[in-house]
Design a protein around this motif. Structure first.
Motif, PDB file in Angstrom:
ATOM      1  N   ASP A 192       6.143   5.294  16.915  1.00 33.83           N
ATOM      2  CA  ASP A 192       4.896   4.745  16.356  1.00 33.83           C
ATOM      3  C   ASP A 192       3.755   4.858  17.376  1.00 33.83           C
ATOM      4  OD1 ASP A 192       3.218   3.570  14.462  1.00 33.83           O
ATOM      5  OD2 ASP A 192       3.786   1.520  14.987  1.00 33.83           O
ATOM      6  N   HIS A 196       0.359   7.089  17.212  1.00 35.76           N
ATOM      7  CA  HIS A 196      -0.980   6.476  17.312  1.00 35.76           C
ATOM      8  C   HIS A 196      -1.863   7.276  18.252  1.00 35.76           C
ATOM      9  CE1 HIS A 196       0.780   2.354  16.004  1.00 35.76           C
ATOM     10  NE2 HIS A 196       0.541   3.147  14.986  1.00 35.76           N
ATOM     11  N   HIS A 265      -0.417   8.665   9.064  1.00 37.34           N
ATOM     12  CA  HIS A 265      -0.207   7.250   8.748  1.00 37.34           C
ATOM     13  C   HIS A 265      -0.429   6.963   7.265  1.00 37.34           C
ATOM     14  CE1 HIS A 265       0.454   6.070  12.864  1.00 37.34           C
ATOM     15  NE2 HIS A 265       0.589   4.809  12.481  1.00 37.34           N
ATOM     16  N   HIS A 279       8.293   2.238   8.999  1.00 38.55           N
ATOM     17  CA  HIS A 279       7.006   2.873   9.312  1.00 38.55           C
ATOM     18  C   HIS A 279       7.171   4.104  10.214  1.00 38.55           C
ATOM     19  CE1 HIS A 279       2.871   3.425  10.317  1.00 38.55           C
ATOM     20  NE2 HIS A 279       3.054   3.087  11.575  1.00 38.55           N
ATOM     21  N   LEU A 283       6.555   8.473   9.915  1.00 42.80           N
ATOM     22  CA  LEU A 283       5.657   9.256  10.776  1.00 42.80           C
ATOM     23  C   LEU A 283       6.373  10.482  11.332  1.00 42.80           C
ATOM     24  CD1 LEU A 283       4.069   6.290  12.809  1.00 42.80           C
ATOM     25  CD2 LEU A 283       3.236   7.305  10.684  1.00 42.80           C
TER      26      LEU A 283
HETATM   27 ZN    ZN Z   1       1.743   3.249  13.249  1.00 38.71          ZN
END
Ligand code: ZN
Ligand code: NZQ
Length: 382
Positions: A192, A196, A265, A279, A283
């Protein structure tokens, strides 16, 4: 580089034993609602540390906030806030508890009807209950930003909102609280944070050297430290480096003055809403597909990334950049294809329609609409 204003009001209290600082961080007369998730904090000693630090405070509790926090659950906490006249919220847990708490904070003060409108209609937030947090999972950056992502079970939606009033007043980051994370959750957090950084980096060059070199450093740290955290989950320095890297990845620092993407995202959130995938797992699947689809538009940055992060230069460095990234995800135990997760083309149309209904175009060039989302998802199949 574009003009920008940079302001981040979150006070960070970092390090071993920092939960003790809570009593100095929350106003003494506060009536606190402590929010948490499914019980991890009761197994790893964090709950006791928080309760002991707050022994002289008036504290109510609200547990059971799910991963991908649900509106339906959070509204129960909103009722408690109103009935009990709560004036401080303390989130103890991962990004989901914190995002959920940000929503509770704004929803409890929302007077214009259903607080879901904050997410679905961008309804104006005028007031919010102040909040702080003890973070137990390095991943989202929510501890130093004003964003929250909330899911609604009844309609299978997952939507984000952001407002300066829901910035945490403080975030306590004690890397020792992350020692109890499983391999699965550790890998989720690394991926994650990694993505980002890339959503704010993998666009086109604007000669923003500070943001670029900083982003590349964060990526390298996650590549170096990620596997170590999985191998030695209780290594303090490794956990500390990952924790601070994840915070820096989404606190605004590297995103100022540069174009941003966020297509991965946005499509990933729909995969969670439709299929319940974690999540980070979405990704790891979507990012390679977005890059393959947008290869031409991202060519310069893909080459730069191959050189600066993977130390690779060559005529095939664009393809290698995608390959190395996918290999990195897989080395952390991620599946990077939809079919490996048992997902086929059946719902592509319905997923892509969501963007059309919301009139939402994705990507740094705003050139990804319904048709392109379907094309990207096809590239993620196998
Ligand atoms: Zn994220
Ligand atoms: O619920 P508990 O029992 O606490 O268990 C949690 C949960 O099952 C467990 N966990 C957390 N800390 C632990 C632990 N287990 C053992 N030891 C610990 N120290 O981990 C599981 C997952 O927790 P969760 O909070 O869901 O994970 P994460 O921090 O990755 O948050 C994910 C959510 O954040 C959103 C995601 O969409 C997702 O809903 N995001 C928020 C962002 C933001 N606010 O800026 C940006 C991100 O891109 C992301 O979209």
């Amino acid at each position: 580089m574009n003009n920008f204003i940079y302001h981040n009001p979150v006070k960070i209290v970092f390090g071993k034993g920092s939960i003790k600082e809570l009593s100095e961080l929350i106003p003494k007369e506060s009536k606190i609602l402590m929010t948490y998730g499914g019980g991890s904090i009761k197994k790893n000693g964090v709950y006791e540390q928080v309760k002991s630090a707050l022994k002289d405070f008036n504290v109510l509790e609200f547990g059971g906030i799910e991963p991908n926090p649900r509106y339906e659950t959070l509204m129960k906490a909103v009722d408690i806030c109103k009935n009990e006249k709560i004036d401080f919220l303390l989130s103890v847990g991962g990004g989901s508890v914190l995002d959920g708490t940000k929503f509770i904070s704004a929803a409890a003060k929302y007077e214009n009807g259903d607080p879901w409108d904050i997410l679905s209609k961008d309804a104006e937030i005028k007031d919010a209950i102040p909040l702080g947090d003890v973070l137990t999972l390095s991943a989202t950056g929510s501890e130093m930003n004003m964003w929250a992502v909330i899911s609604r079970e009844s309609t299978k939606e997952k939507l984000a909102f952001g407002h300066p009033l829901v910035y945490p007043k403080f975030s306590i980051l004690d890397p020792e609280t992350t020692f109890s994370l499983s391999e699965w959750q550790t890998a989720n957090g690394i991926v994650d944070a990694f993505v980002h950084v890339l959503e704010q980096y993998m666009t086109y060059p604007v000669n923003a050297l500070v943001q670029d070199r900083f982003a590349e450093a964060l990526l390298k740290i996650l590549i170096e430290e990620g596997p170590k955290a999985i191998k030695n989950p209780k290594d303090y320095d490794t956990r500390a480096n990952i924790m601070w890297a994840a915070t820096q990845a989404l606190n605004g620092n590297i995103g100022v003055g540069v174009p941003q993407d966020w297509a991965t995202h946005s499509i990933g959130h729909e995969l969670t809403a439709f299929y319940g995938l974690d999540h980070a797992r979405t990704l790891a699947i979507v990012l390679p597909g977005v890059w393959k689809h947008q290869k031409a538009a991202k060519e310069e940055k893909l080459k730069q990334y191959a050189k600066q992060v993977w130390n690779y230069e060559g005529s095939d460095s664009v393809d290698k950049a995608i390959e190395f990234t996918e290999q990195f995800f897989r080395s952390l135990g991620m599946k990077t294809k939809l079919k490996e997760n048992g997902i086929g083309e059946e719902k592509f149309e319905e997923i892509a329609n969501r963007f059309e209904i919301r009139n939402q175009k994705l990507g740094e060039h705003q050139n990804i609409g319904k048709k392109e989302v379907i094309e990207i998802l096809k590239l993620c199949l196998e």
